[in-house]
Motif scaffolding. Structure first.
Motif, PDB file in Angstrom:
ATOM      1  N   THR A 124      93.029  24.457 -29.449  1.00 25.96           N
ATOM      2  CA  THR A 124      92.699  23.812 -28.148  1.00 25.96           C
ATOM      3  C   THR A 124      92.900  24.902 -27.188  1.00 25.96           C
ATOM      4  N   SER A 125      91.933  24.949 -26.236  1.00 26.05           N
ATOM      5  CA  SER A 125      92.226  25.816 -24.802  1.00 26.05           C
ATOM      6  C   SER A 125      93.488  25.880 -24.155  1.00 26.05           C
ATOM      7  N   PRO A 126      93.976  26.806 -23.734  1.00 25.24           N
ATOM      8  CA  PRO A 126      95.190  26.699 -22.971  1.00 25.24           C
ATOM      9  C   PRO A 126      95.175  25.831 -21.688  1.00 25.24           C
ATOM     10  N   GLU A 127      94.134  25.674 -21.149  1.00 27.25           N
ATOM     11  CA  GLU A 127      94.176  24.912 -20.017  1.00 27.25           C
ATOM     12  C   GLU A 127      94.447  23.509 -20.238  1.00 27.25           C
ATOM     13  N   TYR A 128      94.538  22.868 -21.619  1.00 25.14           N
ATOM     14  CA  TYR A 128      94.531  21.589 -21.817  1.00 25.14           C
ATOM     15  C   TYR A 128      95.850  21.626 -22.820  1.00 25.14           C
ATOM     16  N   GLY A 129      96.558  22.561 -22.854  1.00 23.75           N
ATOM     17  CA  GLY A 129      97.980  22.573 -23.469  1.00 23.75           C
ATOM     18  C   GLY A 129      97.894  23.329 -24.804  1.00 23.75           C
ATOM     19  N   GLY A 130      96.859  23.825 -25.296  1.00 21.99           N
ATOM     20  CA  GLY A 130      96.742  24.575 -26.426  1.00 21.99           C
ATOM     21  C   GLY A 130      96.824  25.840 -26.327  1.00 21.99           C
ATOM     22  N   GLY A 148      83.828  15.950 -23.550  1.00 21.26           N
ATOM     23  CA  GLY A 148      84.696  15.430 -22.612  1.00 21.26           C
ATOM     24  C   GLY A 148      84.212  15.591 -21.340  1.00 21.26           C
ATOM     25  N   THR A 149      84.806  14.842 -20.314  1.00 23.93           N
ATOM     26  CA  THR A 149      84.824  15.277 -19.080  1.00 23.93           C
ATOM     27  C   THR A 149      86.013  15.793 -18.492  1.00 23.93           C
ATOM     28  N   GLU A 150      86.512  16.457 -17.355  1.00 25.49           N
ATOM     29  CA  GLU A 150      87.662  17.096 -17.216  1.00 25.49           C
ATOM     30  C   GLU A 150      88.689  16.394 -17.254  1.00 25.49           C
ATOM     31  N   GLU A 151      88.483  15.052 -16.806  1.00 18.33           N
ATOM     32  CA  GLU A 151      89.667  13.791 -16.824  1.00 18.33           C
ATOM     33  C   GLU A 151      89.972  13.525 -18.145  1.00 18.33           C
ATOM     34  N   GLN A 152      88.769  13.324 -19.056  1.00 17.13           N
ATOM     35  CA  GLN A 152      89.259  13.015 -20.638  1.00 17.13           C
ATOM     36  C   GLN A 152      89.936  14.095 -21.124  1.00 17.13           C
ATOM     37  N   LYS A 153      89.582  15.494 -20.947  1.00 20.47           N
ATOM     38  CA  LYS A 153      90.009  16.657 -21.666  1.00 20.47           C
ATOM     39  C   LYS A 153      91.628  16.687 -21.169  1.00 20.47           C
ATOM     40  N   GLN A 154      91.881  16.395 -19.870  1.00 18.08           N
ATOM     41  CA  GLN A 154      93.503  16.695 -19.409  1.00 18.08           C
ATOM     42  C   GLN A 154      93.982  15.468 -20.060  1.00 18.08           C
ATOM     43  N   ALA A 165      98.090  15.708 -24.474  1.00 12.66           N
ATOM     44  CA  ALA A 165      98.989  14.682 -25.053  1.00 12.66           C
ATOM     45  C   ALA A 165      98.898  14.759 -26.576  1.00 12.66           C
ATOM     46  N   HIS A 166      97.460  15.369 -27.134  1.00 16.53           N
ATOM     47  CA  HIS A 166      97.368  15.876 -28.490  1.00 16.53           C
ATOM     48  C   HIS A 166      98.169  16.803 -28.779  1.00 16.53           C
ATOM     49  N   ALA A 167      97.904  17.938 -28.073  1.00 21.62           N
ATOM     50  CA  ALA A 167      98.461  19.212 -28.208  1.00 21.62           C
ATOM     51  C   ALA A 167     100.212  19.399 -28.482  1.00 21.62           C
ATOM     52  N   PHE A 171      87.937   4.154 -44.750  1.00 19.40           N
ATOM     53  CA  PHE A 171      88.304   5.300 -44.943  1.00 19.40           C
ATOM     54  C   PHE A 171      88.686   6.396 -43.795  1.00 19.40           C
ATOM     55  N   CYS A 172      89.389   5.763 -42.803  1.00 21.61           N
ATOM     56  CA  CYS A 172      89.771   6.408 -41.776  1.00 21.61           C
ATOM     57  C   CYS A 172      90.906   7.156 -41.887  1.00 21.61           C
ATOM     58  N   THR A 173      91.311   8.560 -41.700  1.00 23.24           N
ATOM     59  CA  THR A 173      92.377   9.218 -41.974  1.00 23.24           C
ATOM     60  C   THR A 173      93.203   9.137 -40.765  1.00 23.24           C
ATOM     61  N   GLN A 174      94.326   8.528 -40.616  1.00 22.62           N
ATOM     62  CA  GLN A 174      95.113   8.458 -39.435  1.00 22.62           C
ATOM     63  C   GLN A 174      96.293   9.178 -39.246  1.00 22.62           C
ATOM     64  N   GLY A 175      96.822   9.184 -40.208  1.00 17.20           N
ATOM     65  CA  GLY A 175      98.341   9.917 -40.096  1.00 17.20           C
ATOM     66  C   GLY A 175      99.190   9.061 -39.244  1.00 17.20           C
ATOM     67  N   THR A 176      99.778   9.352 -37.844  1.00 16.83           N
ATOM     68  CA  THR A 176     100.187   8.792 -36.996  1.00 16.83           C
ATOM     69  C   THR A 176      99.415   8.665 -35.803  1.00 16.83           C
ATOM     70  N   ALA A 177      97.989   8.771 -35.996  1.00 15.60           N
ATOM     71  CA  ALA A 177      97.068   8.601 -34.743  1.00 15.60           C
ATOM     72  C   ALA A 177      97.173   7.731 -33.809  1.00 15.60           C
ATOM     73  N   LYS A 178      97.281   7.900 -32.539  1.00 15.41           N
ATOM     74  CA  LYS A 178      96.917   6.876 -31.655  1.00 15.41           C
ATOM     75  C   LYS A 178      95.867   6.783 -30.818  1.00 15.41           C
ATOM     76  N   THR A 179      95.154   7.772 -31.006  1.00 18.08           N
ATOM     77  CA  THR A 179      93.662   8.113 -30.227  1.00 18.08           C
ATOM     78  C   THR A 179      92.564   7.974 -31.173  1.00 18.08           C
ATOM     79  N   PHE A 180      91.619   7.211 -31.329  1.00 23.94           N
ATOM     80  CA  PHE A 180      90.685   7.289 -32.286  1.00 23.94           C
ATOM     81  C   PHE A 180      89.364   7.766 -31.646  1.00 23.94           C
ATOM     82  N   LEU A 181      88.488   8.775 -32.258  1.00 22.12           N
ATOM     83  CA  LEU A 181      87.225   8.985 -31.641  1.00 22.12           C
ATOM     84  C   LEU A 181      86.166   8.401 -32.862  1.00 22.12           C
ATOM     85  N   VAL A 182      85.763   7.175 -32.247  1.00 20.57           N
ATOM     86  CA  VAL A 182      84.474   6.445 -33.083  1.00 20.57           C
ATOM     87  C   VAL A 182      83.187   6.607 -33.018  1.00 20.57           C
ATOM     88  N   MET A 183      82.399   6.921 -34.095  1.00 20.93           N
ATOM     89  CA  MET A 183      81.045   7.201 -33.934  1.00 20.93           C
ATOM     90  C   MET A 183      80.372   5.712 -34.208  1.00 20.93           C
TER      91      MET A 183
END
Ligand SMILES: Cc1cc2nc3c(=O)[nH]c(=O)nc-3n(C[C@H](O)[C@H](O)[C@H](O)COP(=O)(O)OP(=O)(O)OC[C@H]3O[C@@H](n4cnc5c(N)ncnc54)[C@H](O)[C@@H]3O)c2cc1C
Length: 397
Positions: A54-60, A101-107, A112-114, A159-171
């Motif tokens: 992930t890019s450094p501006e978003y915590g990566g 994502g929009t800038e708001e969504q990325k932030q 939080a993910h990184a 078959f959604c692989t979640q681990g301890t996911a809290k945010t789901f990207l759903v197609m």
């Protein structure tokens, strides 16, 4: 891998150290329990693994894909299952958000993910076939009861692989306010009313992460919960899928290398019929063959990754790696396991999980035959996808 630069080597060594100290001692238990302990996830987060790509501006850390692949390979030597889960976290989900994502969504999502606070999951597969998106039934449609142009999502995924996911990207199939239809992507959070993770499947391989069906019953989405264009977001993040395939393949190579290293140790310390086992007829040949195949697969993978980084990669290159390397690695693991005799069949030795994980990897992220179908489509029709043309047409109009 002498060609790695200093940063890539440092990351490889960091991952190898983590794999040896933290992962290897519990890898067999993870497979038995079908559960990755929270402490391991926390330790991986503290090392910055979730935000590696992930890019450094978003915590990566903004590492390149070569680094992500060498890290994935090192982790997979100890636990192909944990490493497989991690590529979805390191590459597929955050890269899709960065692209769409929009800038708001990325932030909001990526930082939080990184940090490991809110891990992500990626959900596409449905009972009609994972890649067969023309037949998918999950729908995102306008909802006039939701403030400021919101939507709602209904349907079910497999078959959604979640681990301890809290945010789901759903197609899912989508409709915009003008009645146009397409294939979009929604951000659904575990807290959203009407969203349910039904249960987890008991699996053959990849047991370090929970996988199961999820469902959406009239889940309300605000406009900011739609990722990318409502009509095209579901398939316009192909670079994220491509990079993810390559990282996934790196875990296949790490899987075979991990079993190879253990098998070398075993064969060299064991005596059979009064002789060193390594001197027996097929054993040396099988070892040499496995080493040659792993080396060739690794060369193909990193050649492709470097072309990906240079922007010169062929559209079907990731599919070639996934299909060809995935199946070759599985065959290698079968032969390596055979050298363990009965000990390889016993779960207590902790080696048959490599073969099971290698098999799961030939289906997860798309079955081998689907990838060959995509390659054929590219060869014959110059189309790097299986997305039905009516969806592409509708989305483009
Ligand atoms: C461990 C694991 C984790 C997973 N995690 C996720 C996840 O997090 N999110 C998610 O969305 N999905 C996930 N999946 C689903 C995975 O992507 C699908 O299982 C895979 O793409 C195959 O699709 P399917 O199961 O629908 O098989 P089907 O489409 O029913 O295919 C059955 C068989 O038909 C053949 N076949 C399929 N398509 C074609 C084609 N186009 N051309 C020729 N032959 C074909 C293949 O041999 C295939 O094995 C996961 C799967 C596994 C095993």
């Amino acid at each position: 891998m002498d060609w790695l630069n200093e940063d890539q080597r440092a990351l490889r060594d960091m991952a190898a150290n983590f794999a040896r100290k933290e992962l290897e001692p519990i890898a067999n238990q993870i497979d038995i329990d079908e559960h990755t302990p929270d402490e391991l996830v926390e330790k991986a987060a503290a090392l910055g693994l979730y935000g590696l790509y992930t890019s450094p501006e978003y915590g990566g850390s903004g590492a390149d894909l070569v680094s992500v692949c060498v890290v994935s390979e090192e982790l997979a030597k100890a636990s192909p299952s944990f490493a497989g889960m991690l590529t979805v976290q390191m590459v597929l989900c955050p890269k899709a958000v960065e692209i769409l994502g929009t800038e708001e969504q990325k932030q909001r999502i990526l930082t939080a993910h990184a940090s490991g606070e809110r891990l992500m999951a990626y959900s596409q597969s449905e009972p009609a076939g994972a890649a067969n998106i023309g037949s998918h039934l999950t729908r995102i449609v306008p909802d006039d009861d939701t403030p400021a142009g919101g939507y709602r999502i209904d349907g079910a995924k497999l078959f959604c692989t979640q681990g301890t996911a809290k945010t789901f990207l759903v197609m899912a199939k989508t409709k915009d306010r003008g009645g146009n239809e397409g294939y979009g992507c929604a951000i659904v959070e575990t807290e959203d009313e009407g969203f349910e993770v039904a249960h987890y499947e008991d699996k053959l391989g990849w047991r370090g992460t929970n996988t199961g069906p999820i469902s959406f019953n009239n889940v309300r989405l605000e406009a900011g919960d739609i990722l990318g264009d409502i009509l095209t977001g579901g398939f316009s993040h192909r670079a994220a899928n491509h990079a993810n395939l390559l990282a996934h393949v790196a875990t296949s190579i790490g899987c075979a290398q991990g079993l190879f290293d253990k098998t070398m140790d075993y064969v060299q310390q064991r005596r059979l019929y009064g002789r060193d086992m390594a001197e027996l007829q097929p054993i040396g040949y099988w070892l040499a063959e496995a080493h040659a195949k792993i080396t060739a697969c690794r060369a193909l993978l990193y050649d492709t990754v470097r072309q990906f980084e240079a922007g010169t990669v062929a559209p079907e290159a990731g599919n070639i790696c996934k299909a060809f390397i995935g199946e070759t690695i599985f065959e290698v693991c079968v032969k390596l396991l055979q050298m363990w005799g009965g000990s390889g069949i016993m779960n207590s030795t902790g080696v048959n999980r490599y073969m099971r994980d290698a098999r799961a990897k030939c289906v997860a992220e798309g079955a081998t035959e689907m990838h060959y179908a995509i390659i054929a489509n590219q060869l014959l029709h110059n189309q790097p996808t299986l997305v039905p043309s009516n969806i592409v047409k509708a989305a483009a109009s």
